[in-house]
Design an enzyme around this catalytic site. Structure first.
Site, PDB file in Angstrom:
ATOM      1  N   ASP A   1       0.933  -0.995  -0.153  1.00  0.00           N
ATOM      2  CA  ASP A   1       0.041  -0.073  -0.236  1.00  0.00           C
ATOM      3  C   ASP A   1       0.951   1.227   0.067  1.00  0.00           C
ATOM      4  O   ASP A   1       1.901   0.950   0.102  1.00  0.00           O
ATOM      5  CB  ASP A   1      -1.049  -0.006   1.237  1.00  0.00           C
ATOM      6  CG  ASP A   1      -1.872   0.976   1.309  1.00  0.00           C
ATOM      7  OD1 ASP A   1      -2.485   1.772   0.313  1.00  0.00           O
ATOM      8  OD2 ASP A   1      -1.763   1.855   2.424  1.00  0.00           O
ATOM      9  N   SER A   2       0.455   2.402  -0.184  1.00  0.00           N
ATOM     10  CA  SER A   2       1.230   3.721  -0.049  1.00  0.00           C
ATOM     11  C   SER A   2       1.745   3.782   1.433  1.00  0.00           C
ATOM     12  O   SER A   2       2.685   4.694   1.725  1.00  0.00           O
ATOM     13  CB  SER A   2       0.464   4.672  -0.608  1.00  0.00           C
ATOM     14  OG  SER A   2      -0.704   4.833   0.253  1.00  0.00           O
TER      15      SER A   2
ATOM     16  N   TYR B   1      -0.911   8.301  -2.534  1.00  0.00           N
ATOM     17  CA  TYR B   1      -1.114   8.115  -3.891  1.00  0.00           C
ATOM     18  C   TYR B   1      -2.295   8.731  -4.443  1.00  0.00           C
ATOM     19  O   TYR B   1      -2.432   9.169  -5.648  1.00  0.00           O
ATOM     20  CB  TYR B   1      -1.181   6.644  -4.000  1.00  0.00           C
ATOM     21  CG  TYR B   1      -0.005   5.791  -4.080  1.00  0.00           C
ATOM     22  CD1 TYR B   1       1.187   6.205  -3.795  1.00  0.00           C
ATOM     23  CD2 TYR B   1      -0.099   4.468  -4.552  1.00  0.00           C
ATOM     24  CE1 TYR B   1       2.323   5.347  -3.573  1.00  0.00           C
ATOM     25  CE2 TYR B   1       0.921   3.748  -4.586  1.00  0.00           C
ATOM     26  CZ  TYR B   1       2.184   4.074  -4.108  1.00  0.00           C
ATOM     27  OH  TYR B   1       3.414   3.333  -3.969  1.00  0.00           O
ATOM     28  N   GLY B   2      -3.154   8.873  -3.667  1.00  0.00           N
ATOM     29  CA  GLY B   2      -4.358   9.659  -3.780  1.00  0.00           C
ATOM     30  C   GLY B   2      -4.765  11.012  -4.618  1.00  0.00           C
ATOM     31  O   GLY B   2      -5.696  11.327  -5.122  1.00  0.00           O
TER      32      GLY B   2
ATOM     33  N   CYS C   1      -4.562  -1.416  -1.841  1.00  0.00           N
ATOM     34  CA  CYS C   1      -4.583   0.192  -2.160  1.00  0.00           C
ATOM     35  C   CYS C   1      -5.828   0.108  -3.491  1.00  0.00           C
ATOM     36  O   CYS C   1      -5.504  -0.211  -4.347  1.00  0.00           O
ATOM     37  CB  CYS C   1      -3.367   0.734  -2.636  1.00  0.00           C
ATOM     38  SG  CYS C   1      -3.377   2.062  -3.041  1.00  0.00           S
TER      39      CYS C   1
ATOM     40  N   THR D   1      -6.554   3.054  -4.712  1.00  0.00           N
ATOM     41  CA  THR D   1      -6.086   3.894  -5.661  1.00  0.00           C
ATOM     42  C   THR D   1      -5.256   3.215  -6.633  1.00  0.00           C
ATOM     43  O   THR D   1      -5.511   3.549  -7.917  1.00  0.00           O
ATOM     44  CB  THR D   1      -5.345   5.131  -4.838  1.00  0.00           C
ATOM     45  OG1 THR D   1      -5.822   5.612  -3.837  1.00  0.00           O
ATOM     46  CG2 THR D   1      -4.832   6.211  -5.807  1.00  0.00           C
TER      47      THR D   1
ATOM     48  N   GLU E   1      -1.607   8.613   8.099  1.00  0.00           N
ATOM     49  CA  GLU E   1      -0.301   8.670   8.070  1.00  0.00           C
ATOM     50  C   GLU E   1       0.563   9.395   9.131  1.00  0.00           C
ATOM     51  O   GLU E   1       1.589   9.236   9.547  1.00  0.00           O
ATOM     52  CB  GLU E   1       0.026   9.073   6.728  1.00  0.00           C
ATOM     53  CG  GLU E   1      -0.247   8.095   5.602  1.00  0.00           C
ATOM     54  CD  GLU E   1       0.563   6.750   5.785  1.00  0.00           C
ATOM     55  OE1 GLU E   1       1.777   6.519   6.073  1.00  0.00           O
ATOM     56  OE2 GLU E   1      -0.249   5.578   5.583  1.00  0.00           O
TER      57      GLU E   1
ATOM     58  N   CYS F   1     -11.002   2.762   0.541  1.00  0.00           N
ATOM     59  CA  CYS F   1      -9.475   3.290   0.695  1.00  0.00           C
ATOM     60  C   CYS F   1      -9.158   2.483   1.941  1.00  0.00           C
ATOM     61  O   CYS F   1      -9.818   2.501   2.926  1.00  0.00           O
ATOM     62  CB  CYS F   1      -9.495   4.757   1.056  1.00  0.00           C
ATOM     63  SG  CYS F   1      -7.674   5.368   1.737  1.00  0.00           S
ATOM     64  N   THR F   2      -8.034   1.864   2.040  1.00  0.00           N
ATOM     65  CA  THR F   2      -7.633   0.778   3.151  1.00  0.00           C
ATOM     66  C   THR F   2      -7.325   1.562   4.202  1.00  0.00           C
ATOM     67  O   THR F   2      -7.229   1.057   5.250  1.00  0.00           O
ATOM     68  CB  THR F   2      -6.726  -0.075   2.712  1.00  0.00           C
ATOM     69  OG1 THR F   2      -5.662   0.721   1.839  1.00  0.00           O
ATOM     70  CG2 THR F   2      -7.190  -1.078   1.583  1.00  0.00           C
ATOM     71  N   HIS F   3      -7.179   2.898   4.113  1.00  0.00           N
ATOM     72  CA  HIS F   3      -6.722   3.655   5.291  1.00  0.00           C
ATOM     73  C   HIS F   3      -8.130   3.881   6.447  1.00  0.00           C
ATOM     74  O   HIS F   3      -7.935   4.108   7.477  1.00  0.00           O
ATOM     75  CB  HIS F   3      -6.482   5.003   4.907  1.00  0.00           C
ATOM     76  CG  HIS F   3      -4.950   5.067   4.642  1.00  0.00           C
ATOM     77  ND1 HIS F   3      -4.287   4.512   3.305  1.00  0.00           N
ATOM     78  CD2 HIS F   3      -3.739   5.482   5.444  1.00  0.00           C
ATOM     79  CE1 HIS F   3      -3.047   4.644   3.332  1.00  0.00           C
ATOM     80  NE2 HIS F   3      -2.650   5.135   4.509  1.00  0.00           N
TER      81      HIS F   3
HETATM   82  N1  DGL Z   1      -4.749   3.296   1.318  1.00  0.00           N
HETATM   83  C1  DGL Z   1      -4.987   3.621  -0.356  1.00  0.00           C
HETATM   84  C2  DGL Z   1      -6.099   3.617  -0.834  1.00  0.00           C
HETATM   85  O1  DGL Z   1      -6.741   2.253  -0.562  1.00  0.00           O
HETATM   86  C3  DGL Z   1      -3.727   4.857  -0.666  1.00  0.00           C
HETATM   87  C4  DGL Z   1      -4.209   6.113  -0.045  1.00  0.00           C
HETATM   88  C5  DGL Z   1      -3.348   7.084  -0.622  1.00  0.00           C
HETATM   89  O2  DGL Z   1      -2.042   7.004  -0.636  1.00  0.00           O
HETATM   90  O3  DGL Z   1      -3.785   8.305  -0.925  1.00  0.00           O
HETATM   91  O4  DGL Z   1      -6.494   4.009  -1.690  1.00  0.00           O
END
Ligand code: DGL
Length: 268
Positions: free
Chosen positions: A9-10, A41-42, A72, A74, A147, A179-181
């Site tokens: 993931d990012s 990454y978003g 991820c 994204t 983050e 988004c996995t966050h």
């Molecule tokens: N966790 C990621 C996702 O599921 C990336 C979030 C990011 O880096 O912007 O999209």
């Protein structure tokens, strides 16, 4: 001996998928890569997201993983098709399990998609779920705060109020955490939404899919003890460790810092 599962993931977001994988498959060895130096990454364009994802998968492949989980949304929404053409290694994603799950959950057929700007801009969820009334919302401020190690914070509350406000007068009964966050702030999100609204996190379905695949292929680890976990980051190892140690009920040790891109072959 069975090879490890690779996950990337990012940043720390993919740990929400990692958690489900080790719950279902505690004996599997896992290599996790958090591309924290290049996160988020978003807010990146398609070409950049593809390039970063490609480098991440190549890195994991060089470590001898038996499959890669692109944890991820994204990356999945912007680069999955291209990545599938490039790699023969099995690639698992968080997109298809999400698409399969939503029709099973919604009754009103009104669904909100919370995701990064690049995921929303890809239009993938909108195209694949065109039979539903969709409310795509780009929640750009969540990932940088998570983050930084915040799972609760007035700034997260404020951002959530703003992002979810347009949903208040709708008929949505389902919100996809695309988004996995976001599972790490699910309490805040749930609190801001009407009680009957269900938050959908596809992590369990992703883990189940991997389990089924490994059984079918005869590639499961049959270790009776807990698997061996290795963590790599491109950014600050201690910062990642601090957050990860709050997510798991064990300490992850100090992740190894790696450089991706041009220096990749020297660093592994
Ligand atoms: N966790 C990621 C996702 O599921 C990336 C979030 C990011 O880096 O912007 O999209």
């Amino acid at each position: 001996m069975s090879s490890p599962i690779g996950i990337f993931d990012s940043g720390v977001g993919g740990l929400s998928v990692f958690k489900e994988i080790i719950r279902i498959m505690p004996g599997e060895d896992i290599v996790y890569l958090g591309d924290t130096a290049r996160s988020p990454y978003g807010n990146k364009n398609k070409e950049t997201i593809l390039q970063y994802s490609l480098e991440n998968i190549s890195f994991l492949q060089r470590l001898g993983v038996k499959l890669v989980v692109i944890a991820c949304h994204t990356s999945c929404t912007n680069a999955l098709q291209e990545l599938q053409k490039i790699f023969s290694l099995p690639l698992f994603n968080v997109l298809y399990p999400s698409l399969q799950k939503l029709p099973q959950v919604t009754k009103t057929n009104h669904i909100a998609i919370l995701a990064t700007l690049s995921t929303i801009a890809s239009g993938v969820y909108q195209n694949r779920l065109s039979q539903f009334a969709l409310y795509p919302i780009a929640c750009s401020r969540f990932v940088p705060l998570i983050e930084e190690g915040f799972f609760t914070h007035p700034l997260l509350e404020k951002a959530a109020d703003e992002y979810l406000e347009p949903l208040q007068k709708t008929q949505i009964d389902t919100v996809l955490l695309a988004c996995t966050h976001y599972p790490f702030i699910s309490k805040i999100l749930q609190k801001k939404l009407p009680n009957q609204v269900k938050l959908v996190d596809p992590a369990y379905d992703v883990a189940k899919e991997i389990y089924t695949f490994l059984r079918q292929e005869g590639k499961c680890s049959f270790k009776a003890t807990q698997g061996n976990y290795r963590f790599y980051v491109t950014g600050e190892p201690e910062k990642f460790k601090k957050i990860a140690d709050r997510i798991f009920d064990f300490s992850i040790g100090t992740p190894q810092r790696v450089s991706l891109g041009k220096t990749i072959s020297q660093k592994i």
